[in-house]
Design an enzyme around this catalytic site. Sequence first.
Site, PDB file in Angstrom:
ATOM      1  N   THR A  20      -2.924 -17.615 -36.384  1.00 25.39           N
ATOM      2  CA  THR A  20      -3.675 -18.853 -36.632  1.00 25.39           C
ATOM      3  C   THR A  20      -3.653 -19.266 -38.086  1.00 25.39           C
ATOM      4  OG1 THR A  20      -5.124 -18.464 -34.765  1.00 25.39           O
ATOM      5  CG2 THR A  20      -6.004 -19.839 -36.500  1.00 25.39           C
ATOM      6  N   ASP A  64       3.074 -15.604 -32.522  1.00 24.26           N
ATOM      7  CA  ASP A  64       1.660 -15.590 -32.122  1.00 24.26           C
ATOM      8  C   ASP A  64       1.419 -14.133 -31.751  1.00 24.26           C
ATOM      9  OD1 ASP A  64      -0.584 -15.441 -30.254  1.00 24.26           O
ATOM     10  OD2 ASP A  64      -0.566 -17.619 -30.333  1.00 24.26           O
ATOM     11  N   SER A  65       0.361 -13.536 -32.255  1.00 27.90           N
ATOM     12  CA  SER A  65       0.282 -12.076 -32.150  1.00 27.90           C
ATOM     13  C   SER A  65       0.144 -11.579 -30.715  1.00 27.90           C
ATOM     14  CB  SER A  65      -0.801 -11.507 -33.060  1.00 27.90           C
ATOM     15  OG  SER A  65      -2.068 -11.621 -32.499  1.00 27.90           O
ATOM     16  N   SER A  66      -0.092 -12.485 -29.766  1.00 28.81           N
ATOM     17  CA  SER A  66      -0.074 -12.052 -28.356  1.00 28.81           C
ATOM     18  C   SER A  66       1.329 -11.601 -27.967  1.00 28.81           C
ATOM     19  CB  SER A  66      -0.502 -13.197 -27.445  1.00 28.81           C
ATOM     20  OG  SER A  66      -1.753 -13.668 -27.848  1.00 28.81           O
ATOM     21  N   THR A  96      -4.932 -12.602 -35.159  1.00 31.70           N
ATOM     22  CA  THR A  96      -6.060 -11.669 -34.984  1.00 31.70           C
ATOM     23  C   THR A  96      -6.009 -10.949 -33.637  1.00 31.70           C
ATOM     24  OG1 THR A  96      -7.430 -13.470 -34.137  1.00 31.70           O
ATOM     25  CG2 THR A  96      -7.603 -12.965 -36.496  1.00 31.70           C
ATOM     26  N   ASP A  97      -5.369 -11.569 -32.636  1.00 30.68           N
ATOM     27  CA  ASP A  97      -5.489 -11.015 -31.281  1.00 30.68           C
ATOM     28  C   ASP A  97      -5.030  -9.561 -31.182  1.00 30.68           C
ATOM     29  OD1 ASP A  97      -6.549 -13.374 -30.429  1.00 30.68           O
ATOM     30  OD2 ASP A  97      -4.724 -14.134 -29.495  1.00 30.68           O
ATOM     31  N   THR A 285     -13.532   6.334 -24.829  1.00 29.87           N
ATOM     32  CA  THR A 285     -14.680   5.651 -24.219  1.00 29.87           C
ATOM     33  C   THR A 285     -14.512   4.137 -24.216  1.00 29.87           C
ATOM     34  OG1 THR A 285     -17.069   5.279 -24.319  1.00 29.87           O
ATOM     35  CG2 THR A 285     -15.966   5.686 -26.418  1.00 29.87           C
ATOM     36  N   GLN A 286     -15.106   3.519 -23.206  1.00 24.39           N
ATOM     37  CA  GLN A 286     -15.139   2.052 -23.156  1.00 24.39           C
ATOM     38  C   GLN A 286     -16.171   1.498 -24.134  1.00 24.39           C
ATOM     39  OE1 GLN A 286     -15.925   0.801 -19.099  1.00 24.39           O
ATOM     40  NE2 GLN A 286     -14.257   2.035 -18.300  1.00 24.39           N
ATOM     41  N   CYS A 287     -17.068   2.361 -24.620  1.00 25.63           N
ATOM     42  CA  CYS A 287     -18.132   1.885 -25.519  1.00 25.63           C
ATOM     43  C   CYS A 287     -17.528   1.446 -26.852  1.00 25.63           C
ATOM     44  CB  CYS A 287     -19.139   2.986 -25.794  1.00 25.63           C
ATOM     45  SG  CYS A 287     -20.072   3.466 -24.345  1.00 25.63           S
TER      46      CYS A 287
HETATM   47  N1  ASP Z   1      -3.445 -16.314 -31.020  1.00 20.59           N
HETATM   48  C1  ASP Z   1      -3.580 -16.100 -32.423  1.00 20.59           C
HETATM   49  C2  ASP Z   1      -2.784 -14.856 -32.763  1.00 20.59           C
HETATM   50  O1  ASP Z   1      -3.251 -13.780 -32.534  1.00 20.59           O
HETATM   51  C3  ASP Z   1      -5.012 -15.917 -32.794  1.00 20.59           C
HETATM   52  C4  ASP Z   1      -5.280 -15.670 -34.257  1.00 20.59           C
HETATM   53  O2  ASP Z   1      -4.416 -15.582 -35.092  1.00 20.59           O
HETATM   54  O3  ASP Z   1      -6.457 -15.571 -34.593  1.00 20.59           O
HETATM   55  O4  ASP Z   1      -1.696 -14.972 -33.247  1.00 20.59           O
END
Ligand code: ASP
Length: 350
Positions: A20, A64-66, A96-97, A285-287
């Site tokens: 982003t 895009d980090s996805s 961020t993803d 853990t899921q926590c």
């Molecule tokens: N979809 C974006 C990514 O992870 C989201 C971000 O950067 O915050 O590349």
Amino acid sequence: MTTGCSKDKAAILIIYTGGTIGMKEDPVIKALIPFDFSQILDEVPELEKFAYRIDTYTFDPLIDSSDIEPASWISMAAIIEEKYDDYDGFVILHGTDTMAYSASALSFMIQDLTKPVIFTGSQLPIGTLRTDGKENLISSVEIAAAKDSEGNALVPEVCIYFDNVLMRGNRTRKVNSDNFRAFRSENFPPLAEAGIHIKYETKLIRKPESWNIRPTFHKRLDTRVSILKIHPGMTPQVVESILGGTESRAVIIETYGAGNAPSKEWFLALIRSASSKGKILLNVTQCLAGGVDMDIYATGKSLKEAGVCSGYDSTTESALAKLFYLMGRYESNHEVTAGLEADLRGEISK
Ligand code: ASP
């Protein structure tokens, strides 16, 4: 400790992978897409006020980090390896993803790090008025350049810097898709916080055994890992397909609370069978906070008896990266499980 940089001109390499921070809205599809942010210094002229040499390396294509894959981590590690002697620190601009996965991976892939590798990004693109990207980038560059009175890096670790907080990368999780405080490190305190000054928690920051050592870059990853998230209503068929799948060498089991899973006989039988066939089973853990202790409840004890390793207070992101690294490095499962037991990069507390 509060400090700026050494008097010598520091050299920083910004590695721009995408995310982003460098996106803008496409007027046709009305969605954010990467734009050419390769002239980072033009976009953030404030950086010139630092008396640093700042160079940039831009991924092509931007990601895009996805869409981040282990191959992207290998590329990041290779760039740092190639440029290691030319720079005092590295800033990786990343979506961020999956930033917590990438920071975890790089922390294991680079052994004996003596320079900062700081991941950052933003929730709002850098061109927008209320962007968090500028502060994140500017402070990350300052942290990457920061040295102590002996000229050694203040933070020779792979970290995430976001919303005024510097965190150990392999302790972080993305916890908010909306708020500027997108990351948390629940099981380990911040390494630094930025206010009027950047306050470093020097006692918490890991230091290399020797400052003269050159790091080892481990670029072989074995990605044969599946994740089984425990939930009410699981069926034997689904559990068997994940635990018994021939494609995986290890399965991370995301359990309840302190490492608990159902005590049903069919479930434990599947765990025992996978373990006896040589599958590495790791309990996390899921926590959000706290960790696994398989000695507290009978339901945890049965997992331990069935051959499941403890992930202690590891995040899932870090556990996945650690397995990729250890399995890439060692053929023998025994060596992998010995590595899982050890605190290699500050990723677990035992
Ligand atoms: N979809 C974006 C990514 O992870 C989201 C971000 O950067 O915050 O590349």
